[in-house]
Scaffold this motif. Structure first.
Motif, mmCIF file in Angstrom:
data_model
loop_
_atom_site.group_PDB
_atom_site.id
_atom_site.type_symbol
_atom_site.label_atom_id
_atom_site.label_comp_id
_atom_site.label_asym_id
_atom_site.label_seq_id
_atom_site.Cartn_x
_atom_site.Cartn_y
_atom_site.Cartn_z
ATOM 1 N N VAL A 145 8.065 -5.697 -12.097
ATOM 2 C CA VAL A 145 8.217 -4.535 -12.602
ATOM 3 C C VAL A 145 6.708 -3.687 -12.597
ATOM 4 C CG1 VAL A 145 8.779 -2.974 -14.790
ATOM 5 C CG2 VAL A 145 10.211 -4.815 -13.963
ATOM 6 N N ALA A 146 5.726 -4.464 -13.138
ATOM 7 C CA ALA A 146 4.632 -3.739 -12.885
ATOM 8 C C ALA A 146 3.784 -3.733 -11.735
ATOM 9 C CB ALA A 146 3.499 -4.837 -13.750
ATOM 10 N N GLN A 147 4.334 -4.396 -10.685
ATOM 11 C CA GLN A 147 3.644 -4.255 -9.395
ATOM 12 C C GLN A 147 4.318 -3.069 -8.737
ATOM 13 O OE1 GLN A 147 4.786 -8.058 -7.998
ATOM 14 N NE2 GLN A 147 2.645 -9.035 -8.157
ATOM 15 N N ASN A 148 5.647 -2.502 -9.105
ATOM 16 C CA ASN A 148 6.149 -1.171 -8.510
ATOM 17 C C ASN A 148 6.275 -0.156 -9.415
ATOM 18 O OD1 ASN A 148 7.741 -2.539 -6.173
ATOM 19 N ND2 ASN A 148 8.011 -4.098 -7.720
ATOM 20 N N ASN A 164 2.556 -1.875 -1.186
ATOM 21 C CA ASN A 164 1.664 -1.071 -0.356
ATOM 22 C C ASN A 164 1.344 0.198 -0.653
ATOM 23 O OD1 ASN A 164 0.902 -3.446 1.156
ATOM 24 N ND2 ASN A 164 2.686 -3.183 2.685
ATOM 25 N N LYS A 165 2.621 1.136 -1.024
ATOM 26 C CA LYS A 165 2.412 2.351 -0.955
ATOM 27 C C LYS A 165 1.869 2.791 -2.533
ATOM 28 C CE LYS A 165 6.640 3.978 1.322
ATOM 29 N NZ LYS A 165 8.020 4.678 1.112
ATOM 30 N N ILE A 166 1.953 1.907 -3.476
ATOM 31 C CA ILE A 166 1.259 1.988 -4.826
ATOM 32 C C ILE A 166 -0.198 1.633 -4.566
ATOM 33 C CG2 ILE A 166 1.079 1.160 -6.940
ATOM 34 C CD1 ILE A 166 3.945 1.239 -7.197
ATOM 35 N N ARG A 169 -1.770 4.564 -2.760
ATOM 36 C CA ARG A 169 -1.925 5.734 -3.772
ATOM 37 C C ARG A 169 -3.275 5.486 -4.741
ATOM 38 N NH1 ARG A 169 2.433 7.379 -8.527
ATOM 39 N NH2 ARG A 169 1.053 9.098 -9.368
ATOM 40 N N ILE A 170 -3.320 3.900 -5.395
ATOM 41 C CA ILE A 170 -4.306 3.881 -6.251
ATOM 42 C C ILE A 170 -5.938 4.184 -5.501
ATOM 43 C CG2 ILE A 170 -5.712 1.978 -7.438
ATOM 44 C CD1 ILE A 170 -2.690 0.728 -8.065
ATOM 45 N N SER A 171 -5.861 3.409 -4.425
ATOM 46 C CA SER A 171 -6.994 3.842 -3.589
ATOM 47 C C SER A 171 -7.472 5.387 -3.253
ATOM 48 C CB SER A 171 -6.945 2.883 -2.127
ATOM 49 O OG SER A 171 -6.856 1.618 -2.391
#
Length: 263
Positions: A145-148, A164-166, A169-171
């Motif tokens: 859950v945390a990973q998504n 990968n999408k998250i 976005r973090i980067s």
């Protein structure tokens, strides 16, 4: 998401003496996930048996087992863990009945026993604790859950970010906060350091004696204090919602103030 949508009133079933809602139901995006975000935002977890524990398990062991220690409670008749996201399902339930509560306790006790075998003691970096769990295949029930979830994922160790999408976005967000932006004071921090601190000091000077602001054992209740201040201030700042800190941010800052006040 507006924070008020994440606060769900507990409903007690009137036709049974057993409060099944004590255990919650299958988790979704809301207060449970914000609570996970709160714990992941900490730099350290305590793996010694201090005041924040549940059924003899430390704060850190509870979190890694999917238990939220501060809101968990038990009596001789009821075993009452509060669950972090996806954790009740991890143990094979969508909700817990009176007859099943002790089987649940056995399952959680076994999980905590496995986690204790990692040898984590004292104040341990949250990232180190999660890395150890990953190494020994004892990932927390809430990890997927945390990973998504963006807010939770950015607080995980980088190698545990699998979406990968998250991750992209973090980067992107991290790279946009370079240079002069880092030197600017966050408007939310200004709110916390001024008007929120002022309301906190008013309550502190009164000894936090208003109803509900202390736990049963007499300690100031950070969650209740944060809720009270948030309700008072949010009424006047609705037009500036984008610049207004989240409830979890209120609570995190208030916990630090409380910790500093007793040192």
């Amino acid at each position: 998401m507006n924070w008020t949508s994440a606060l769900v009133e507990k409903k007690v079933v009137k036709d049974t003496p057993y409060d099944e809602d004590l255990f919650g139901v299958a988790s979704d995006r809301g207060a449970h996930l914000e609570m996970l975000e709160y714990w992941l935002d900490k730099e350290f977890w305590d793996f010694d048996r201090g005041y924040c524990q549940f059924e003899g398990a430390s704060e850190g062991h509870c979190i890694l087992a999917g238990i939220e220690p501060e809101n968990s409670k038990s009596t001789n008749e009821q075993y009452g863990p509060a669950f972090l996201p996806a954790s009740i399902e991890f143990y094979g339930y969508s909700k817990i009945t009176a007859e099943e509560q002790w089987r649940l306790k056995d399952a959680i006790d076994r999980r905590i026993s496995d986690l204790k075998s990692l040898g984590l003691r004292g104040r341990v970096s949250c990232h180190h604790a999660l890395d150890m769990c990953s190494q020994y295949k004892l990932d927390p029930p809430w990890l997927d859950v945390a990973q998504n979830d963006f807010e939770c994922a950015k607080r995980l160790p980088p190698k545990l970010r699998t979406n990968n999408k998250i991750t992209q976005r973090i980067s992107k967000v991290a790279s946009s906060k370079g240079g002069s932006n880092r030197a600017k004071k966050d408007p939310k921090s200004k709110i916390l350091d001024t008007i929120v601190r002022e309301e906190f000091e008013k309550l502190r000077q009164n000894g936090f004696h208003e109803r509900g602001l202390r736990t049963k054992d007499g300690r100031p209740n950070a969650t209740a204090i944060a809720n009270k201040i948030y309700h008072v201030l949010s009424k006047d700042i609705e037009d500036s919602e984008d610049y207004f800190p989240k409830l979890t941010t209120f609570e995190s800052r208030i916990r630090k103030w409380l910790e500093n006040s007793i040192k």
